[in-house]
Design a protein around this motif. Structure first.
Motif, PDB file in Angstrom:
ATOM      1  N   ILE A   1      -7.216  -3.198  -3.482  1.00  0.00           N
ATOM      2  CA  ILE A   1      -7.125  -2.507  -3.136  1.00  0.00           C
ATOM      3  C   ILE A   1      -6.153  -1.529  -3.742  1.00  0.00           C
ATOM      4  N   PHE A   2      -4.538  -2.066  -3.137  1.00  0.00           N
ATOM      5  CA  PHE A   2      -3.622  -1.241  -4.096  1.00  0.00           C
ATOM      6  C   PHE A   2      -3.079  -1.890  -5.389  1.00  0.00           C
ATOM      7  N   ASP A  13      -6.579  11.218  -6.332  1.00  0.00           N
ATOM      8  CA  ASP A  13      -6.155   9.947  -6.274  1.00  0.00           C
ATOM      9  C   ASP A  13      -5.651   9.806  -4.510  1.00  0.00           C
ATOM     10  N   GLY A  68      -6.741  12.599   4.107  1.00  0.00           N
ATOM     11  CA  GLY A  68      -7.478  12.503   2.962  1.00  0.00           C
ATOM     12  C   GLY A  68      -8.587  13.072   2.282  1.00  0.00           C
ATOM     13  N   ILE A  75      -7.892   8.038  -1.634  1.00  0.00           N
ATOM     14  CA  ILE A  75      -7.169   6.785  -0.829  1.00  0.00           C
ATOM     15  C   ILE A  75      -7.410   7.283   1.200  1.00  0.00           C
ATOM     16  N   GLU A  93       0.900   5.603  -3.824  1.00  0.00           N
ATOM     17  CA  GLU A  93       0.508   7.003  -2.563  1.00  0.00           C
ATOM     18  C   GLU A  93       2.086   7.436  -3.467  1.00  0.00           C
ATOM     19  N   SER A 150     -13.360   0.751  -2.972  1.00  0.00           N
ATOM     20  CA  SER A 150     -12.596   0.929  -1.620  1.00  0.00           C
ATOM     21  C   SER A 150     -14.190  -0.231  -0.891  1.00  0.00           C
ATOM     22  N   THR A 205      -2.840   5.225  -8.946  1.00  0.00           N
ATOM     23  CA  THR A 205      -3.710   6.616  -9.055  1.00  0.00           C
ATOM     24  C   THR A 205      -2.946   7.849 -10.001  1.00  0.00           C
ATOM     25  N   VAL A 232     -10.034   4.793   1.051  1.00  0.00           N
ATOM     26  CA  VAL A 232      -9.247   3.615   1.599  1.00  0.00           C
ATOM     27  C   VAL A 232      -8.858   3.729   2.916  1.00  0.00           C
ATOM     28  N   ASP A 233      -7.860   4.709   3.862  1.00  0.00           N
ATOM     29  CA  ASP A 233      -8.112   3.979   4.477  1.00  0.00           C
ATOM     30  C   ASP A 233      -9.538   4.382   5.853  1.00  0.00           C
ATOM     31  N   TRP A 285     -12.709   5.290  -6.611  1.00  0.00           N
ATOM     32  CA  TRP A 285     -11.902   4.452  -6.037  1.00  0.00           C
ATOM     33  C   TRP A 285     -13.461   4.151  -4.442  1.00  0.00           C
ATOM     34  N   GLY A 295       0.755  -1.641   0.192  1.00  0.00           N
ATOM     35  CA  GLY A 295       0.060   0.372   0.199  1.00  0.00           C
ATOM     36  C   GLY A 295       0.375   1.779  -0.284  1.00  0.00           C
TER      37      GLY A 295
END
Ligand code: BYC
Length: 330
Positions: A128-129, A138, A183, A142, A70, A212, A133, A146-147, A208, A66
């Motif tokens: 998800i990864f 993005d 984010g 994320i 980023e 997610s 991006t 995502v978090d 996303w 992950g």
């Protein structure tokens, strides 16, 4: 994670579960039912140990892989402040991976074996990864989605039955909250920016959103591990319950941004006190789990190269340790 391979000699022939001592098993189950934490030196059923190694190592791999999507934006963050914040977040993810590998090691599996399983493609990491991006938005999506999904799943894991995993989750969850806010703050800036920036934010949400929702795993009815994991209190909430909670919290956040969740079926359901929403594309989910995601090859290549390029650090650390021991022994 070692996938279902863990309970199998090869992927086709199931190996019978170890026959456990009924008294030990009953005492173990009573402790779990009383919400006691199980600690590394305590007796535990073989299948409990294997399930934990599978889940915790998958979780660790997800944190480390992950870092890649980023990390891709560290050199292109739009300001020094954004760069410093993103750098801190990506470093946090590396730290989460390390706590989790340590927690899995307490179950008797070596870090090398876990990493080998990742690099050979035997182990899973979060679907998800495996998505790219493409724009700065993005990075906002994320952190927010995502978090946000990760927190939803990890808060209950602070009460998972295995002590080292539960304790690792406490610090991870605190840091994930900061990640989610960073984010959302990026999304607020973009959604309130120029029309082009707002369009980028909407495009990132569009791409996303569905991945997610996939993070929570297959629907409960198709989740082969859930029943046993509930019984042993490894899992505390079901995949579908967590997905529903995530949708309920996130849809109003999208409204506040002036963005639209890319699902025409999203409607408030007064009776259930939550949103109805459309069906996730499970074919896509299983394809990504099989390693067919858009960036799957790139992600594993990057991890293998990082491992090979870091060999000299591991060798130097081993040499230093050997010298230190020799000095102590002299
Ligand atoms: N991706 O029976 P089920 C982060 C697999 S990182 C891939 O429901 P279970 C972050 C599953 O493994 C956060 N595979 O399984 C980092 C199983 O296959 P095997 C990552 C998935 O374990 C950097 C099969 O499907 N979080 O936040 O009871 C930057 C059937 O599923 C996925 C965690 O790892 C998936 N999404 O429940 C930013 C949380 N979903 O092993 C952010 C810890 C399912 O039988 N893990 N599979 O071959 C869990 O809570 C549980 O393992 C899951 C799945 C809910 C994910």
């Amino acid at each position: 994670m070692y996938t279902t391979e863990l309970g199998k000699a090869d992927s086709k022939a199931p190996v019978p579960l170890v026959q456990e001592d009924p008294e030990l098993l009953a005492a173990f189950e009573a402790r779990v039912a009383a919400d006691d934490f199980i600690e590394p030196k305590d007796w535990m059923p073989d299948a409990y140990r294997k399930t934990l190694v599978r889940q915790i190592s998958q979780h660790a791999h997800s944190e480390i892989v992950g870092m890649l999507p980023e990390g891709n934006w560290l050199t292109r963050a739009p300001s020094l402040r954004r760069k410093a914040v993103l750098l801190a977040k990506v470093q946090d993810e590396g730290g989460h991976g390390l706590y989790l590998y340590c927690a899995a090691e307490t179950l008797g599996t070596s870090r090398e074996d876990m990493i080998d399983a990742l690099h050979s493609g035997k182990a899973k990491y979060s679907t998800i990864f495996n998505y790219p991006t493409l724009t700065w938005a993005d990075i906002g999506a994320i952190g927010w989605l995502v978090d946000g999904a990760a927190i939803m799943n990890q808060v209950p894991l602070q009460r998972t039955s295995y002590g080292p995993y539960a304790r690792a989750m406490v610090k991870v969850c605190k840091e994930e909250s900061f990640h989610q806010r960073q984010g959302y703050e990026i999304m607020m800036a973009m959604a309130n920016g120029t029309p082009e920036q707002k369009a980028m934010a909407q495009d990132a949400l569009n791409r996303w959103w569905w991945p997610s929702l996939m993070m929570f795993g297959p629907p409960d009815a198709n989740s082969p591990n859930s029943a046993q994991s509930f019984r042993w209190r490894i899992k505390r909430d079901s995949n579908d319950d967590l997905r529903q909670k995530f949708v309920d919290i996130t849809v109003p956040q999208a409204d506040y941004l002036g963005l639209t969740v890319p699902d025409p079926a999203v409607t408030w359901n007064e009776v259930k006190g939550g949103y109805d929403f459309g069906e996730v594309d499970w074919e896509e989910f299983y394809a990504v789990v099989r390693g067919e995601g858009p960036t799957a090859k790139e992600r594993l290549k990057a991890r293998r190269e990082a491992w090979d390029n870091g060999a000299w650090v591991r060798e130097a650390a081993d040499a230093h340790e050997a010298k230190r021991r020799a000095r102590l022994a002299a």
